[in-house]
Design a protein around this motif. Structure first.
Motif, PDB file in Angstrom:
ATOM      1  N   VAL A 146      87.598  11.440  23.220  1.00  0.00           N
ATOM      2  CA  VAL A 146      88.982  11.807  23.497  1.00  0.00           C
ATOM      3  C   VAL A 146      88.997  13.293  23.798  1.00  0.00           C
ATOM      4  CG1 VAL A 146      91.312  12.028  22.561  1.00  0.00           C
ATOM      5  CG2 VAL A 146      89.928  10.007  22.018  1.00  0.00           C
ATOM      6  N   VAL A 147      89.561  13.671  24.949  1.00  0.00           N
ATOM      7  CA  VAL A 147      89.599  15.066  25.373  1.00  0.00           C
ATOM      8  C   VAL A 147      91.048  15.533  25.465  1.00  0.00           C
ATOM      9  CG1 VAL A 147      89.131  16.653  27.300  1.00  0.00           C
ATOM     10  CG2 VAL A 147      87.405  14.982  26.596  1.00  0.00           C
ATOM     11  N   ALA A 148      91.322  16.699  24.915  1.00  0.00           N
ATOM     12  CA  ALA A 148      92.636  17.327  25.073  1.00  0.00           C
ATOM     13  C   ALA A 148      92.590  18.192  26.325  1.00  0.00           C
ATOM     14  CB  ALA A 148      92.982  18.164  23.856  1.00  0.00           C
ATOM     15  N   LEU A 149      93.430  17.876  27.292  1.00  0.00           N
ATOM     16  CA  LEU A 149      93.460  18.542  28.588  1.00  0.00           C
ATOM     17  C   LEU A 149      94.724  19.374  28.704  1.00  0.00           C
ATOM     18  CD1 LEU A 149      92.702  18.863  31.670  1.00  0.00           C
ATOM     19  CD2 LEU A 149      93.957  16.743  32.031  1.00  0.00           C
ATOM     20  N   LYS A 150      94.594  20.631  29.074  1.00  0.00           N
ATOM     21  CA  LYS A 150      95.759  21.481  29.290  1.00  0.00           C
ATOM     22  C   LYS A 150      96.309  21.212  30.682  1.00  0.00           C
ATOM     23  CE  LYS A 150      97.335  26.292  28.885  1.00  0.00           C
ATOM     24  NZ  LYS A 150      96.910  27.692  28.688  1.00  0.00           N
TER      25      LYS A 150
ATOM     26  N   LEU B  71     100.113  20.814  33.248  1.00  0.00           N
ATOM     27  CA  LEU B  71     101.134  21.724  33.754  1.00  0.00           C
ATOM     28  C   LEU B  71     102.106  22.172  32.668  1.00  0.00           C
ATOM     29  CD1 LEU B  71     102.065  20.180  37.217  1.00  0.00           C
ATOM     30  CD2 LEU B  71     101.050  22.418  36.813  1.00  0.00           C
ATOM     31  N   GLY B  72     102.644  21.202  31.930  1.00  0.00           N
ATOM     32  CA  GLY B  72     103.693  21.512  30.968  1.00  0.00           C
ATOM     33  C   GLY B  72     103.280  21.387  29.525  1.00  0.00           C
ATOM     34  N   GLY B  73     101.979  21.252  29.284  1.00  0.00           N
ATOM     35  CA  GLY B  73     101.493  21.101  27.922  1.00  0.00           C
ATOM     36  C   GLY B  73     100.191  20.326  27.900  1.00  0.00           C
ATOM     37  N   TYR B  74      99.659  20.178  26.706  1.00  0.00           N
ATOM     38  CA  TYR B  74      98.395  19.455  26.572  1.00  0.00           C
ATOM     39  C   TYR B  74      98.608  17.953  26.699  1.00  0.00           C
ATOM     40  CZ  TYR B  74      95.408  23.381  25.427  1.00  0.00           C
ATOM     41  OH  TYR B  74      94.672  24.532  25.510  1.00  0.00           O
ATOM     42  N   GLN B  75      97.578  17.299  27.240  1.00  0.00           N
ATOM     43  CA  GLN B  75      97.549  15.851  27.353  1.00  0.00           C
ATOM     44  C   GLN B  75      96.294  15.342  26.663  1.00  0.00           C
ATOM     45  OE1 GLN B  75      97.574  16.146  31.653  1.00  0.00           O
ATOM     46  NE2 GLN B  75      99.600  15.232  31.774  1.00  0.00           N
ATOM     47  N   LEU B  76      96.393  14.186  26.030  1.00  0.00           N
ATOM     48  CA  LEU B  76      95.238  13.549  25.414  1.00  0.00           C
ATOM     49  C   LEU B  76      94.707  12.500  26.375  1.00  0.00           C
ATOM     50  CD1 LEU B  76      96.610  13.284  21.789  1.00  0.00           C
ATOM     51  CD2 LEU B  76      94.701  14.718  22.547  1.00  0.00           C
ATOM     52  N   VAL B  77      93.412  12.573  26.657  1.00  0.00           N
ATOM     53  CA  VAL B  77      92.808  11.775  27.717  1.00  0.00           C
ATOM     54  C   VAL B  77      91.624  10.997  27.161  1.00  0.00           C
ATOM     55  CG1 VAL B  77      91.742  11.873  30.006  1.00  0.00           C
ATOM     56  CG2 VAL B  77      93.482  13.556  29.370  1.00  0.00           C
TER      57      VAL B  77
ATOM     58  N   GLU C  76      97.077  27.613  23.169  1.00  0.00           N
ATOM     59  CA  GLU C  76      95.750  27.274  22.666  1.00  0.00           C
ATOM     60  C   GLU C  76      95.727  27.175  21.138  1.00  0.00           C
ATOM     61  OE1 GLU C  76      96.062  29.170  25.618  1.00  0.00           O
ATOM     62  OE2 GLU C  76      95.481  27.197  26.365  1.00  0.00           O
ATOM     63  N   ALA C  77      96.339  28.152  20.468  1.00  0.00           N
ATOM     64  CA  ALA C  77      96.336  28.126  19.005  1.00  0.00           C
ATOM     65  C   ALA C  77      97.041  26.883  18.488  1.00  0.00           C
ATOM     66  CB  ALA C  77      97.004  29.394  18.466  1.00  0.00           C
ATOM     67  N   GLU C  78      98.160  26.559  19.099  1.00  0.00           N
ATOM     68  CA  GLU C  78      98.918  25.366  18.708  1.00  0.00           C
ATOM     69  C   GLU C  78      98.097  24.110  18.940  1.00  0.00           C
ATOM     70  OE1 GLU C  78     103.175  23.221  19.933  1.00  0.00           O
ATOM     71  OE2 GLU C  78     102.447  24.977  21.027  1.00  0.00           O
ATOM     72  N   ALA C  79      97.450  24.026  20.105  1.00  0.00           N
ATOM     73  CA  ALA C  79      96.687  22.829  20.448  1.00  0.00           C
ATOM     74  C   ALA C  79      95.469  22.666  19.540  1.00  0.00           C
ATOM     75  CB  ALA C  79      96.250  22.887  21.905  1.00  0.00           C
ATOM     76  N   PHE C  80      94.719  23.747  19.353  1.00  0.00           N
ATOM     77  CA  PHE C  80      93.511  23.644  18.532  1.00  0.00           C
ATOM     78  C   PHE C  80      93.850  23.350  17.075  1.00  0.00           C
ATOM     79  CE2 PHE C  80      91.584  25.445  22.247  1.00  0.00           C
ATOM     80  CZ  PHE C  80      90.248  25.064  22.196  1.00  0.00           C
ATOM     81  N   GLY C  81      95.056  23.696  16.660  1.00  0.00           N
ATOM     82  CA  GLY C  81      95.473  23.351  15.309  1.00  0.00           C
ATOM     83  C   GLY C  81      95.979  21.936  15.201  1.00  0.00           C
ATOM     84  N   ALA C  82      96.959  21.581  16.050  1.00  0.00           N
ATOM     85  CA  ALA C  82      97.615  20.274  15.943  1.00  0.00           C
ATOM     86  C   ALA C  82      96.718  19.131  16.383  1.00  0.00           C
ATOM     87  CB  ALA C  82      98.901  20.278  16.771  1.00  0.00           C
TER      88      ALA C  82
ATOM     89  N   LEU D 221      89.507  20.588  27.173  1.00  0.00           N
ATOM     90  CA  LEU D 221      89.379  21.097  28.537  1.00  0.00           C
ATOM     91  C   LEU D 221      90.618  21.941  28.790  1.00  0.00           C
ATOM     92  CD1 LEU D 221      87.877  21.234  31.201  1.00  0.00           C
ATOM     93  CD2 LEU D 221      89.032  19.126  31.897  1.00  0.00           C
ATOM     94  N   THR D 222      90.466  23.248  28.684  1.00  0.00           N
ATOM     95  CA  THR D 222      91.609  24.141  28.709  1.00  0.00           C
ATOM     96  C   THR D 222      91.495  25.104  29.892  1.00  0.00           C
ATOM     97  OG1 THR D 222      92.924  25.664  27.360  1.00  0.00           O
ATOM     98  CG2 THR D 222      90.528  25.797  27.125  1.00  0.00           C
ATOM     99  N   HIS D 223      92.442  25.999  30.021  1.00  0.00           N
ATOM    100  CA  HIS D 223      92.393  27.038  31.051  1.00  0.00           C
ATOM    101  C   HIS D 223      93.191  28.238  30.571  1.00  0.00           C
ATOM    102  CE1 HIS D 223      96.527  26.132  32.386  1.00  0.00           C
ATOM    103  NE2 HIS D 223      96.203  24.844  32.423  1.00  0.00           N
ATOM    104  N   ASP D 224      93.114  29.339  31.315  1.00  0.00           N
ATOM    105  CA  ASP D 224      93.700  30.597  30.852  1.00  0.00           C
ATOM    106  C   ASP D 224      95.024  30.951  31.515  1.00  0.00           C
ATOM    107  OD1 ASP D 224      92.453  31.002  33.268  1.00  0.00           O
ATOM    108  OD2 ASP D 224      91.402  32.832  32.697  1.00  0.00           O
TER     109      ASP D 224
END
Length: 762
Positions: free
Chosen positions: A215-219, A221-227, A340-346, A355-358
């Motif tokens: 399971v990959v968390a993808l950043k 357009l409007g937030g993270y998606q679980l893929v 990023e902080a929110e995603a890596f925590g939640a 799979l993130t971006h800046d």
């Protein structure tokens, strides 16, 4: 030579409008300038007066695809703008010395366009396989805007200075990226990362993880998606367990239309919506044989499919080479993660990798969800790609509707327009509440709407109601079901009286009881209840929503006394054998003693009842509406012989006596009739009940325009049958198109009611 000023109002920033104005003026040989000013576009032109008139006409009729021009104004101008035509630096209204619309319109994000997609796969192009490719016709908008007017310096793209090549494109009037604010390339734009990898290596690593069942968390357009891999049952099951989402269906992203057609039956209208710039999730009828794992959408009648929205999605699908589950990056009932902080925590307990971006996300937008009823798009969730594009609303005083509790949205309204805020989810805890407050502050600042009144639900337990009561502003309480049907009426421009049919789970009535199956003789400013469903107890109150068997026992053991005999004890005993014996005994005692058994006239709870009695939801469910969704899936396309129904007059209101229907359903079930046929029969029966209640109201002088609202009308079979029967009576039947038909549209209805009441008081 004539010199004229011009102003263009509507969605005209972030959609390639200034480059379009430049090209139009240049083609007509006009001198002048154009700029973004606050939330609109304005400038000056000099030339022959007839040519200037032609220029103004083209601005309104030949605008770019993403633009929505509401009006074009020509004004006087004193000085010549000089030779040539220029795109000026944007200014605020105050800095320009001009006054414009007090409300500023924000463009929604747009999916990757065909031209950018061709470049993405062209090895000779310098943006070959660049995940963030975009132009004036596509890419992020609402999710990156920090302030208006819309320029790169006021978006999150300000963190990425343009390289020489991108700067040249940005300044070239003949280039597709002329003044495209999110423009970027591999040399100067955002980059993806996966673990310690960057760029193409990160993409390959994420794809390999997905292919291996991760399971990959993808950043997005409007937030993270679980893929995860949508064909891998184990991967989907793992995602369900970690996300705490045991049954609610997941959306699936497929590479292209060819892949979508292999998995679902796609009509011409559905095809057009799938490929539109909004790229919503579209609820489609699945084919019997397809690759998607059964765990993706268990026990539901439709599968949610959508096409890639960004270059990153396209590249990831290419690498994995199979459909992907792409769902909200959150735990159940929480807001999607954006930082990023929110995603890596939640999401640390959910995702195996990120799979993130800046590129920072400024505004939180989940994916939009729609279905097609007949040839009309019906919005289930108005979010990325659709929001916050404005909706029409007759409103002069700036105001807001603060929404309900479930599927929460808010609406800001002013100057003839309304803006539905982002879909927050269920407003039940601190995280969703904080997401609402941030979205409220952001949208208020960007639109320039400062409400002078707040409209809210009558339910005192809703967090939205409690928040409204804490504000130092005049408040307008709006009954839940009136808001549902007012939303439909307002969207369609119905200003006079209409007949509203509001079917949903529960909402507080103006008499302090729970409603949910209502026929209202209404206008925007008020209503009168003229029909309803019979009441039945909900043992345990809110607990009955998660336990359909409780609603079933309430309907069987203590229906509203309307002169209909109760089902025989033998039928009731047989019907309840499949239910948990211990719970059944407790519920029987609660009903007998009327302890914590509020009564409700709810269509949604009647769906739960039938679903429990037919065995599709004998145990607890994990989300509201699950039992009804299962019942619709069971009914499928089965032949339907309607069940009996009865309508009686009670204190001036027509009441549907559901006990008659349930008794026949139990009798036919005992006689061996297939459950799927009875599920279909129940849908047809409710449609006939609706037609009967409406006909009696019309006979009593009600208008012949009928507005259908409430979450029950997401049920495609019910909606189709109700519309067919009402239209056969010669009635005009309306349902929400842009505004969500369920509780996501409540805030817009509240705003419509408040605007009408304030207008009446003037």
């Amino acid at each position: 030579m004539t010199v004229r000023g011009f102003r263009v109002f509507g969605v005209v920033q972030g959609v390639g409008f200034r480059p379009f104005v430049y090209r139009t003026a240049h083609a007509l040989g006009l001198d002048g300038w154009v700029a973004n000013v606050a939330g609109h576009v304005e400038g000056e032109v000099a030339g022959d007066s007839r040519v200037i008139d032609e220029f103004a006409a083209r601005l309104g009729t030949q605008a770019p695809p993403l633009a929505r021009v509401r009006r074009v104004e020509l004004t006087g101008a004193d000085d010549s703008p000089g030779a040539g035509f220029r795109v000026r630096e944007s200014t605020s209204c105050r800095a320009s010395g001009r006054t414009g619309s007090p409300v500023r319109e924000i463009p929604p994000d747009a999916a990757i366009c065909a031209a950018c997609l061709r470049e993405l796969y062209d090895p000779a192009d310098r943006r070959y396989r660049y995940p963030f490719i975009n132009c004036t016709d596509c890419g992020p908008r609402a999710t990156i805007i920090e302030e208006l007017p819309y320029d790169r310096a006021r978006t999150t793209m300000r963190h990425f200075p343009l390289c020489r090549d991108c700067a040249a494109e940005y300044a070239d009037p003949g280039n597709r990226r002329f003044h495209a604010e999110p423009v970027a390339c591999p040399a100067c734009g955002p980059r993806i990362a996966y673990g310690g990898l960057r760029g193409p290596a990160a993409l390959r690593a994420a794809a390999q993880a997905l292919s291996a069942g991760a399971v990959v968390a993808l950043k997005g357009l409007g937030g993270y998606q679980l893929v995860c891999d949508a064909t891998d049952s184990e991967a989907v099951a793992a995602l369900r367990e970690r996300k705490h989402r045991p049954a609610k269906p997941f959306a699936v992203m497929v590479r292209d239309m060819e892949a979508a057609v292999r998995m679902a039956r796609v009509s011409r209208t559905e095809r057009a919506v799938l490929v539109s710039p909004a790229r919503p999730v579209v609820l489609l009828a699945p084919r019997r044989e397809h690759l998607i794992a059964p765990e993706v959408a268990p026990g539901v009648p439709r599968t949610g499919l959508f096409l890639p929205t960004t270059g990153l999605h396209h590249l990831l699908l290419d690498e994995v080479d199979r459909p992907l589950v792409v769902t909200s990056g959150n735990l159940a009932d929480e807001p999607i993660a954006v930082g990023e902080a929110e995603a890596f925590g939640a999401l640390a307990s959910v995702a195996d990798g990120f799979l993130t971006h800046d590129r920072p996300i400024r505004a939180r937008y989940d994916d939009s969800v729609v279905l097609i009823g007949g040839r009309q798009r019906i919005t289930v969730r108005r979010a990325r790609g659709l929001a916050p594009a404005p909706l029409p609303l007759t409103v002069r005083t700036p105001l807001a509707g603060v929404g309900a509790q479930l599927k929460h949205t808010f609406t800001l309204a002013g100057d003839g327009r309304a803006y539905l805020g982002p879909h927050t989810g269920d407003l039940a805890d601190a995280a969703t509440y904080e997401a609402f407050l941030r979205s409220w502050a952001d949208l208020k600042r960007l639109t320039g709407i400062e409400p002078v009144a707040l409209a809210h639900d009558l339910h005192p337990g809703y967090l939205s109601t409690q928040w409204a009561q804490e504000q130092d502003l005049p408040r307008i309480g709006v009954q839940h079901h009136h808001a549902h049907v007012a939303a439909v009426a307002a969207e369609h421009g119905v200003s006079g009286p209409f007949l509203g049919v509001a079917y949903d789970g529960l909402g507080l009535g103006d008499d302090g009881t729970l409603w949910g199956g209502e026929i209202l003789l209404a206008g925007l400013s008020g209503y009168r209840r003229v029909g309803r469903f019979a009441t039945a107890p909900l043992p345990g109150g809110d607990a009955a929503v998660r336990h359909p068997s409780r609603a079933a026992l309430g309907h069987l053991l203590d229906p509203e006394p309307l002169g209909t005999p109760l089902p025989s004890p033998a039928l009731v005993r047989r019907a309840t054998e499949q239910l948990d014996r211990d719970e059944a005994a407790v519920v029987r005692a609660m009903v007998a003693r009327r302890v914590n058994c509020p009564r409700a006239s709810s269509a949604g709870r009647l769906f739960d009842t039938v679903s429990a009695l037919l065995g599709t939801a004998a145990g607890p469910v994990s989300y509201e509406g699950e039992a009804a969704v299962r019942l619709e899936a069971m009914a499928g396309a089965a032949h339907a012989v309607p069940l009996a129904h009865r309508v009686v007059r009670v204190r001036g209101v027509w009441v549907y006596d559901s006990a008659v229907t349930l008794t026949e359903l139990l009798e036919r079930l005992a006689d061996g009739e297939e459950a799927r046929d009875l599920a279909a029969a129940f849908h047809l029966t409710l449609a006939r009940v609706t037609a009967d209640l409406v006909a009696r109201a019309v006979e009593g002088g009600a208008p012949r325009t009928v507005c259908l609202g409430g979450g029950c009308f997401v049920n495609g079979r019910l909606l189709a049958e109700v519309r067919r029967l009402l239209r056969s009576q010669g009635l005009r039947v309306l349902v929400g198109h842009e505004v969500p038909v369920g509780d996501g549209g409540i805030s817009y209805g509240q705003a419509a009611v408040a605007a009408a009441r304030l207008g009446t008081e003037r």
